[in-house]
Enzyme design. Structure first.
Site, mmCIF file in Angstrom:
data_model
loop_
_atom_site.group_PDB
_atom_site.id
_atom_site.type_symbol
_atom_site.label_atom_id
_atom_site.label_comp_id
_atom_site.label_asym_id
_atom_site.label_seq_id
_atom_site.Cartn_x
_atom_site.Cartn_y
_atom_site.Cartn_z
ATOM 1 N N ASP A 126 0.847 -1.194 0.000
ATOM 2 C CA ASP A 126 0.000 0.000 0.000
ATOM 3 C C ASP A 126 0.887 1.250 0.000
ATOM 4 O O ASP A 126 2.108 1.153 0.166
ATOM 5 C CB ASP A 126 -0.865 -0.059 1.282
ATOM 6 C CG ASP A 126 -2.008 0.932 1.255
ATOM 7 O OD1 ASP A 126 -2.320 1.480 0.190
ATOM 8 O OD2 ASP A 126 -2.617 1.154 2.332
ATOM 9 N N GLU A 181 2.960 5.175 -3.841
ATOM 10 C CA GLU A 181 2.979 6.147 -4.972
ATOM 11 C C GLU A 181 4.275 6.939 -5.043
ATOM 12 O O GLU A 181 4.576 7.420 -6.140
ATOM 13 C CB GLU A 181 1.811 7.127 -4.814
ATOM 14 C CG GLU A 181 0.461 6.472 -4.974
ATOM 15 C CD GLU A 181 0.061 5.582 -3.791
ATOM 16 O OE1 GLU A 181 0.541 5.870 -2.690
ATOM 17 O OE2 GLU A 181 -0.668 4.611 -3.997
ATOM 18 N N ASP A 228 -8.939 3.982 -1.980
ATOM 19 C CA ASP A 228 -9.916 4.456 -0.998
ATOM 20 C C ASP A 228 -11.138 5.039 -1.693
ATOM 21 O O ASP A 228 -11.044 6.046 -2.400
ATOM 22 C CB ASP A 228 -9.265 5.507 -0.100
ATOM 23 C CG ASP A 228 -8.122 4.912 0.719
ATOM 24 O OD1 ASP A 228 -7.959 3.675 0.689
ATOM 25 O OD2 ASP A 228 -7.406 5.684 1.374
#
Ligand code: NAG
Ligand code: NAG
Ligand code: NAG
Ligand code: NAG
Ligand code: NAG
Ligand code: NAG
Length: 923
Positions: A446, A449, A569
């Site tokens: 997770d 980025e 999300d």
């Protein structure tokens, strides 16, 4: 896992965009273009040309004086056009991350040409033709078969864009597009208007921790690729265009043209000739990497939540599913099992090793799996082994020689540099150590980025703790300096990533930070999640020796070969339910077919009705997982009785369809074919389907038409021409003559899922886990057009042991069966053709039932033969089919498709069989 931006994004971005935008120059022509001064054939195939700038300009920096052009038809339907500085090597997506042919070495602008002069004006491949104009230089790509121009970079006075521009930090190129072109791709992006790209929406491509609730913004992944589908004269053709470049870019799609504005790297275009949407994805994934095969269990249902406090809670969840008789394959934890949010650690109080191990062995014994989250940020804690070993091995991204300091959930962190081979070894070893602690079955990467709660160059604060301890770990607590000093932090052209008024390194690594070998974060930024997925996939594969499962939030071109993806999300709202379909379909086009959204929404609390509808849709996502945030009340599927009922219904069907889904997983792996696809993949000529984003197909023939609005008890769905049978009640038939919208009943617990004509669908009995379901006998559902007297149907199934690494056919570890059926003058034949039957025979897999739909006639005097022997007639039943939505039947209105159910069979899946009978005639 929550991103701080999930909560904050809306207000932040309203604020940002209220400033005056600096890129008002977006329609100004920047450069004067180039002229082609030589072109010759390369001894290794392809053409090499030299371009010279026509007149130097200085907006966004000086033009690069000479460019090298390299053009090559690399395969029958793939054309590459590569343009770079002729004098100096520039940054490109590393060839070791994405393997491909190296362009020829630079010849230097003033070097003497040695090759054969290329005198033709066109360079032709099997399907695509490259042509060019010399002054100003422009190129175009045409389709040979019909002369259609697919790409054309020339610009006229009247065009809102100019010629090719090539500066160190600004590259621009445009193409014209015909009005008939439907464009898809250019993500990752939540597209409120569906999968078909809308002219003038912003398409910025740069990986950011901006959550999926933000519309038309550059989200977690970077996929600078589009598919162009054109229907001209009733005939549809599709092609694909990839700009393989990892630098940030804005793409301006105006309907009649498309302009790339890229802040670095090179132009490395790949054109994929198609001409069908499936062929485009096939050609694309043949180049960027075939989707990783998923283990069988990964196609089961997954449950996760951020905020499972202890082992007893996750035990309770598993029991909750069991008691409610809802299938469950995989239990997940977010960062709750960790000690202080530190990767590869266990919370000694709430997730003590012994207890967690006991839990894992218990669910393993029931065929279930356990997956945990890890984040890239490694806590800078001097007593933390992972960090100590990371420092000793010098694995982190640096700024001015020192590890770059950032902040994520554990507080201050350093980020591993997965471009560094030493980092990859260290990471593999950390995973090995962790799996000794607890034998997890997959990893969820997770925040990659990469997400940072701070911006710029930061130091540990001297006067206060960090995190502050005030319950707001996502608020930056480091002392940060605003970095504006380098052109990597504030490049001359500002892409619209997190707006245009923040540095490129806003809430991520400062873009002037450096990776291994001096690579700038500026160039490699969008490769972070990709490089981490490769390292994680390879580590698991090497350690477990089985097919790995990795779920990644940030993705790049080629990530599908290593990881699955969820859409990040989202919110528990009806709109987010709808948006999930477009994003899922886009990832199929990006070569990442294993994708889904958080079922029932990540936050806030969904309504009971919404959660019913979401599991009905989510049961047909390729990746089907319920996930929620700690701030939401519990939303496991058994929490509400009504949701449990919908879940048993929809997931019950998913588990019966697992052999079909697994076969799609196999096809995805060998040909890139998306598991979930837009309707136009099977019906490319049907223009009404081009923007359709409220329905989708699983494979070629199973159509899902979910309810996406509150209070609805019916759904309006497009039915492409032909017969469609409802999978939940096969007597319910839709016969569509031309491709119309029909309104279908959809009470709260029901979702409409139809199988198309001419299909043989392999199903099994289902079960509470995929392990249980996959051992049950098979049913074949054969669909002829309703009331047909003649017809053909086809299907296939792939079975193997999902423990093995690949899906190769030759090692006796798998079986592939093709099924055929024909109908000629009431004579029905169904047969199979087995490849490598040994595996299915060893497993004792059997077909117990054959259901044939759409037949004319009746069962009078009917004699069924199997492999030449008559079958006991007690095993067959005949059900009169009452089409519920007969739009218009051709000819005789009395024609009713019959359903013939032949049960009690014991046909070996691993052996060819043939059955036949003649339908009776009434009277
Ligand atoms: C490309 O566009 C130019 C200018 O509009 C036009 O003259 C030329 O014919 C086009 N080339 C192709 C191959 O369509
Ligand atoms: C930047 O993106 C935002 C959010 O999508 C959008 O509203 C805005 O118009 C874009 N600005 C430019 C200059 O494209
Ligand atoms: C689309 O139409 C063309 C031309 O009529 C036809 O050749 C082709 O088979 C059709 N494709 C499909 C998938 O129906
Ligand atoms: C687990 O957490 C729940 C919720 O916080 C709590 O009620 C329960 O007592 C805990 N159980 C154990 C064994 O710690
Ligand atoms: C480092 O980790 C240990 C073990 O989890 C923890 O007790 C300690 O508070 C951490 N130190 C800092 C400075 O966060
Ligand atoms: C960073 O510096 C620039 C230029 O000095 C200034 O305009 C901007 O407001 C600063 N940003 C922050 C977050 O301090």
């Amino acid at each position: 896992m929550l991103s701080p931006s999930t909560f904050l994004s809306i207000s932040i971005f309203l604020l940002l965009f209220s400033f005056e935008l600096s890129n008002a120059v977006s329609t100004t022509k920047i450069g004067q273009g180039y002229r082609l001064i030589s072109i010759e054939e390369s001894p290794h195939g392809g053409l090499i040309g030299l371009l010279q700038v026509k007149q130097k300009t200085y907006t966004y920096g000086p033009d690069i004086p000479y460019l090298q052009l390299f053009v090559k038809h690399e395969t029958q339907d793939r054309l590459r056009v590569h343009i770079t500085d002729a004098d100096k090597k520039r940054w490109e997506v590393p060839y070791n991350l994405l393997a491909r042919e190296q362009p020829p070495p630079l010849k230097k602008s003033l070097g003497k040409s040695k090759g054969e002069l290329f005198t033709a004006s066109e360079y032709s491949g099997n399907e695509l033709i490259f042509s060019y104009t010399s002054d100003p230089f422009s190129f175009s790509v045409r389709r040979k078969s019909n002369g259609q121009t697919l790409f054309n970079t020339s610009s006229d006075e009247s065009d809102p864009y100019g010629n090719l521009v090539f500066k160190d930090q600004y590259l621009e190129i445009s193409t014209k597009l015909p009005s008939s072109a439907a464009i898809y791709g250019l993500g990752e992006n939540t597209q409120p208007n569906g999968i078909r790209l809308q002219p003038n929406d912003p398409y910025t491509i740069y990986t950011t921790d901006i959550s999926a609730i933000n519309l038309n913004m550059d989200l977690y992944g970077s996929h600078p690729v589009y598919m162009d589908l054109r229907n001209e004269g009733g005939e549809a053709n599709a092609h694909g265009v990839l700009l393989l470049n990892s630098n940030g870019m804005d793409v301006f799609y105006r309907g009649s043209s498309l302009t790339y504005k890229v802040i670095g790297g090179v132009f490395d275009f790949y054109f994929f000739g198609g001409p069908t949407p499936l062929a485009v994805v096939d050609q694309y994934t043949a180049f960027v990497g075939r989707p990783a095969p998923m283990p069988y269990w990964a196609l089961g249902f997954h449950q996760c939540r951020w905020g499972y406090h202890n082992v007893s809670e996750i035990e309770g969840v598993v029991e909750g599913y069991k008691k409610a008789k809802i299938p469950l394959d995989v239990m997940w934890t977010d960062d709750d099992h960790m000690d202080g949010a530190k990767d590869f650690t266990l919370d000694p109080i709430n997730f003590p090793r012994e207890k967690l191990q006991a839990f894992v062995s218990k669910i393993h014994s029931r065929g279930m799996k356990y997956i945990v989250l890890i984040d890239p940020g490694i806590a800078t804690n001097s007593t933390y082994g992972t960090f100590i070993r990371g420092m000793a091995n010098d694995v982190f991204i640096k700024y001015e020689g020192k590890p770059y300091l950032a902040q994520v959930w554990p507080g201050p962190v350093y980020f591993p540099d997965y471009l560094n081979p030493k980092t990859v070894s260290w990471w593999t070893d950390e995973i090995r150590r962790f799996r000794e602690l607890v034998p997890v079955d997959g990893l969820w990467i997770d925040m990659n980025e990469v997400s940072n709660f701070c911006t710029g160059l930061c130091e540990l604060p001297k006067d206060h703790p960090c995190p502050t301890g005030k319950g707001d770990p996502w608020v930056c607590c480091l002392d940060c300096k605003n970095i504006t000093k380098t052109r990597w932090d504030e490049p001359p052209y500002k892409i619209n990533a997190s707006g245009t008024h923040v540095p490129l390194g806003y809430k991520t690594i400062a873009t002037s930070a450096v990776h291994y070998n001096g690579v700038l974060e500026y160039d490699a930024h969008s490769l972070y999640g990709f490089s981490q997925a490769i390292a994680t996939h390879n580590a698991l594969q090497g350690l477990i020796g089985k097919r790995p499962f990795v779920l990644s939030r940030s993705t790049f071109v080629g990530s599908g070969a290593y990881a699955a993806h969820w859409t990040g999300d989202n919110q528990g709202t009806w709109l987010n339910l709808k948006y999930s379909i477009s994003t899922m379909l886009n990832f199929g086009i990006f070569g990442m077919p294993m994708v889904g959204s958080d079922i029932c929404g990540f936050y806030p609390q969904p309504t009971e009705e919404l959660c019913n509808r979401w599991i009905e849709l989510g049961a047909f996502y390729p990746f089907s997982r319920d996930h929620a945030n700690f701030a939401s009340p519990r939303q496991e599927l058994y929490v509400w009785d009504s949701v449990a009922k919908s879940a048993r219904n929809a997931l019950g069907m998913r588990y019966k369809l697992l052999p079909y889904l697994y076969t799609l997983n196999y096809e995805a792996h060998i040909s890139g074919a998306p598991i979930a696809r837009p309707i136009f993949f099977s019906f490319p000529n049907l223009t009404e389907a081009y923007g359709l984003s409220t329905q989708f197909l699983l494979g070629s023939s199973v159509m899902v038409s979910p309810v996406l609005t509150m209070g609805a008890t019916s759904v309006k769905a497009l039915f492409p021409p032909g017969t469609w049978y409802n999978l939940f009640d096969m007597t319910k038939t839709v016969v569509s003559k031309q491709g119309h919208y029909l309104s279908l009943n959809a009470p709260l617990h029901e979702i409409n899922v139809h199988v198309y004509q001419n299909m043989i669908l392999p199903m099994q009995r289902g079960g509470m886990t995929s392990q249980e379901a996959r051992m049950t006998p098979f049913t074949l559902v054969v669909t002829f057009p309703s009331g047909a007297t003649n017809g053909e149907a086809k299907g296939k199934v792939f079975v193997d042991d999902d423990e093995r690494l690949d899906m190769k056919m030759e090692d006796g570890q798998s079986t592939y069966v093709e099924f055929y059926a024909s109908l000629t003058n009431k004579m029905v034949k169904v047969w199979s053709q087995v490849e490598e039957g040994k595996f299915a025979l060893n497993k004792g897999l059997e077909i117990e039932k054959v259901i044939v739909l759409g037949l004319e006639g009746n069962g009078v005097g009917l004699q069924i033969e199997v492999d030449g022997f008559p079958l006991k007639d007690t095993s067959a039943t005949f059900i009169e089919n009452t089409p519920s939505h007969v739009e218009k039947l051709e000819g005789n209105n009395q024609k009713r498709g019959m359903m013939v159910v032949i049960g009690g069979l014991e046909l070996s899946l691993g052996k060819n069989f043939a059955m036949s009978w003649k339908m009776g005639i009434k009277g």
